[in-house]
Design a protein around this motif. Sequence first.
Motif, PDB file in Angstrom:
ATOM      1  N   LYS A  53     111.736  50.510  34.329  1.00  0.00           N
ATOM      2  CA  LYS A  53     112.157  50.402  35.728  1.00  0.00           C
ATOM      3  C   LYS A  53     112.149  48.945  36.166  1.00  0.00           C
ATOM      4  O   LYS A  53     111.539  48.095  35.512  1.00  0.00           O
ATOM      5  CB  LYS A  53     111.204  51.203  36.614  1.00  0.00           C
ATOM      6  CG  LYS A  53     111.370  52.685  36.395  1.00  0.00           C
ATOM      7  CD  LYS A  53     110.520  53.455  37.384  1.00  0.00           C
ATOM      8  CE  LYS A  53     110.649  54.935  37.160  1.00  0.00           C
ATOM      9  NZ  LYS A  53     109.354  55.596  37.183  1.00  0.00           N
ATOM     10  N   THR A  54     112.780  48.696  37.322  1.00  0.00           N
ATOM     11  CA  THR A  54     112.788  47.337  37.866  1.00  0.00           C
ATOM     12  C   THR A  54     112.475  47.418  39.366  1.00  0.00           C
ATOM     13  O   THR A  54     112.456  48.500  39.938  1.00  0.00           O
ATOM     14  CB  THR A  54     114.183  46.681  37.696  1.00  0.00           C
ATOM     15  OG1 THR A  54     115.154  47.570  38.243  1.00  0.00           O
ATOM     16  CG2 THR A  54     114.498  46.379  36.241  1.00  0.00           C
ATOM     17  N   GLY A  55     112.246  46.268  39.971  1.00  0.00           N
ATOM     18  CA  GLY A  55     112.065  46.178  41.427  1.00  0.00           C
ATOM     19  C   GLY A  55     110.899  46.992  41.952  1.00  0.00           C
ATOM     20  O   GLY A  55     109.836  47.059  41.324  1.00  0.00           O
ATOM     21  N   VAL A  56     111.121  47.629  43.092  1.00  0.00           N
ATOM     22  CA  VAL A  56     110.061  48.370  43.778  1.00  0.00           C
ATOM     23  C   VAL A  56     109.529  49.504  42.883  1.00  0.00           C
ATOM     24  O   VAL A  56     108.318  49.767  42.845  1.00  0.00           O
ATOM     25  CB  VAL A  56     110.592  48.964  45.110  1.00  0.00           C
ATOM     26  CG1 VAL A  56     109.517  49.780  45.805  1.00  0.00           C
ATOM     27  CG2 VAL A  56     111.079  47.862  46.025  1.00  0.00           C
ATOM     28  N   GLY A  97      95.822  44.323  33.268  1.00  0.00           N
ATOM     29  CA  GLY A  97      97.120  43.635  33.391  1.00  0.00           C
ATOM     30  C   GLY A  97      97.997  43.904  32.167  1.00  0.00           C
ATOM     31  O   GLY A  97      99.194  44.150  32.289  1.00  0.00           O
ATOM     32  N   THR A  98      97.386  43.869  30.986  1.00  0.00           N
ATOM     33  CA  THR A  98      98.129  44.110  29.738  1.00  0.00           C
ATOM     34  C   THR A  98      98.628  45.547  29.693  1.00  0.00           C
ATOM     35  O   THR A  98      99.780  45.816  29.354  1.00  0.00           O
ATOM     36  CB  THR A  98      97.197  43.863  28.519  1.00  0.00           C
ATOM     37  OG1 THR A  98      96.577  42.598  28.672  1.00  0.00           O
ATOM     38  CG2 THR A  98      97.947  43.931  27.214  1.00  0.00           C
ATOM     39  N   LEU A  99      97.736  46.456  30.064  1.00  0.00           N
ATOM     40  CA  LEU A  99      98.078  47.885  30.004  1.00  0.00           C
ATOM     41  C   LEU A  99      99.223  48.211  30.976  1.00  0.00           C
ATOM     42  O   LEU A  99     100.208  48.869  30.605  1.00  0.00           O
ATOM     43  CB  LEU A  99      96.832  48.702  30.349  1.00  0.00           C
ATOM     44  CG  LEU A  99      96.821  50.164  29.934  1.00  0.00           C
ATOM     45  CD1 LEU A  99      97.010  50.308  28.440  1.00  0.00           C
ATOM     46  CD2 LEU A  99      95.518  50.829  30.361  1.00  0.00           C
ATOM     47  N   GLY A 141     104.659  49.549  32.070  1.00  0.00           N
ATOM     48  CA  GLY A 141     105.805  49.213  32.921  1.00  0.00           C
ATOM     49  C   GLY A 141     107.056  48.976  32.091  1.00  0.00           C
ATOM     50  O   GLY A 141     108.137  49.476  32.416  1.00  0.00           O
ATOM     51  N   LEU A 142     106.909  48.250  30.991  1.00  0.00           N
ATOM     52  CA  LEU A 142     108.061  47.984  30.120  1.00  0.00           C
ATOM     53  C   LEU A 142     108.601  49.277  29.523  1.00  0.00           C
ATOM     54  O   LEU A 142     109.806  49.500  29.460  1.00  0.00           O
ATOM     55  CB  LEU A 142     107.656  47.044  28.969  1.00  0.00           C
ATOM     56  CG  LEU A 142     107.422  45.573  29.325  1.00  0.00           C
ATOM     57  CD1 LEU A 142     106.853  44.828  28.129  1.00  0.00           C
ATOM     58  CD2 LEU A 142     108.724  44.925  29.775  1.00  0.00           C
ATOM     59  N   LYS A 186     103.548  50.446  38.144  1.00  0.00           N
ATOM     60  CA  LYS A 186     102.428  49.622  37.654  1.00  0.00           C
ATOM     61  C   LYS A 186     101.169  49.872  38.476  1.00  0.00           C
ATOM     62  O   LYS A 186     100.064  49.944  37.933  1.00  0.00           O
ATOM     63  CB  LYS A 186     102.805  48.138  37.724  1.00  0.00           C
ATOM     64  CG  LYS A 186     103.671  47.673  36.565  1.00  0.00           C
ATOM     65  CD  LYS A 186     103.982  46.216  36.765  1.00  0.00           C
ATOM     66  CE  LYS A 186     104.090  45.464  35.472  1.00  0.00           C
ATOM     67  NZ  LYS A 186     104.290  44.035  35.674  1.00  0.00           N
ATOM     68  N   LEU A 187     101.370  50.033  39.774  1.00  0.00           N
ATOM     69  CA  LEU A 187     100.231  50.277  40.662  1.00  0.00           C
ATOM     70  C   LEU A 187      99.568  51.617  40.307  1.00  0.00           C
ATOM     71  O   LEU A 187      98.333  51.709  40.216  1.00  0.00           O
ATOM     72  CB  LEU A 187     100.717  50.290  42.124  1.00  0.00           C
ATOM     73  CG  LEU A 187      99.625  50.223  43.173  1.00  0.00           C
ATOM     74  CD1 LEU A 187      98.891  48.891  43.094  1.00  0.00           C
ATOM     75  CD2 LEU A 187     100.225  50.393  44.576  1.00  0.00           C
ATOM     76  N   ALA A 188     100.394  52.631  40.071  1.00  0.00           N
ATOM     77  CA  ALA A 188      99.854  53.953  39.720  1.00  0.00           C
ATOM     78  C   ALA A 188      99.080  53.867  38.411  1.00  0.00           C
ATOM     79  O   ALA A 188      97.972  54.417  38.289  1.00  0.00           O
ATOM     80  CB  ALA A 188     101.000  54.953  39.601  1.00  0.00           C
TER      81      ALA A 188
END
Length: 205
Positions: free
Chosen positions: A48-51, A36-38, A43-44, A57-59
């Motif tokens: 990016k935002t939204g989808v 989750g932290t990683l 992600g930050l 993040k999923l990748a």
Amino acid sequence: MPDNTPAPQVSPNNPCPFLRALVANGYVDGHVVPLGTLTKEIGLAGGKTGVKLVTAKLATFVVAMIANGHPLRSVTSGAVLDELRYGPLDKHGAGSRILTVDAQVDEDQIKRFADFGRDYANPDGGTERGLNAQEIKTFMAENLKRDGDNARWSYPIMMQGEWPVLLEILGKGEGEARYLSVAEVRTLFVDRRFPKRITDRLQAP
Ligand code: HEM
């Protein structure tokens, strides 16, 4: 003003230039990092935002989950960033070879990387050497070719999560003219630092 502080130490068993900079600057721990932290930090960094943020993040989650070869352990306790060398993502020399196996920077390989690029208009002014998406593609194909028979079928897939993603995050300019600055790549590998526009997006360590 140049930043003369020595680059902080990171385990040689972490061969990812992006993660090395996150660790070196205290954004994540150098050993065990909850997924989750990683995914949040990466992600930050991507801004990016939204989808698009959810997809990125999923990748990252999937990559981090398989990186140590123990998906269940990684999901429950985290990725072990100082045990990535020789793990499932290690291409054993089919990459850029900018980092040697003991995580020293090979300047000749940075020069080789630069040779795949050309001069681009820098949105901040002037021109600078960089590689756009097509030049990065050629660079990766040549890296595979250089590895000869050692290259495995899975390497081209793994590579999609490395230089092309770095271009997305660190690139300057738009469209065909979006390029990865050789100078910034050098700073990332050698000094383990991100440009200010990236650190501005990250949470203070
Ligand atoms: C947005 C996030 C990331 C970016 C931009 C990124 C980028 C890169 C780049 C540019 C390389 C160098 C490849 C070369 O030298 O040719 C690399 C290597 C590597 N990355 Fe990452 N990475 C990211 C996330 C991750 C994550 C989450 C993991 C695992 C937890 C990881 C593990 C690795 C490993 C093991 C290598 C070494 C591959 C090799 O030497 O063959 N990376 N990454």
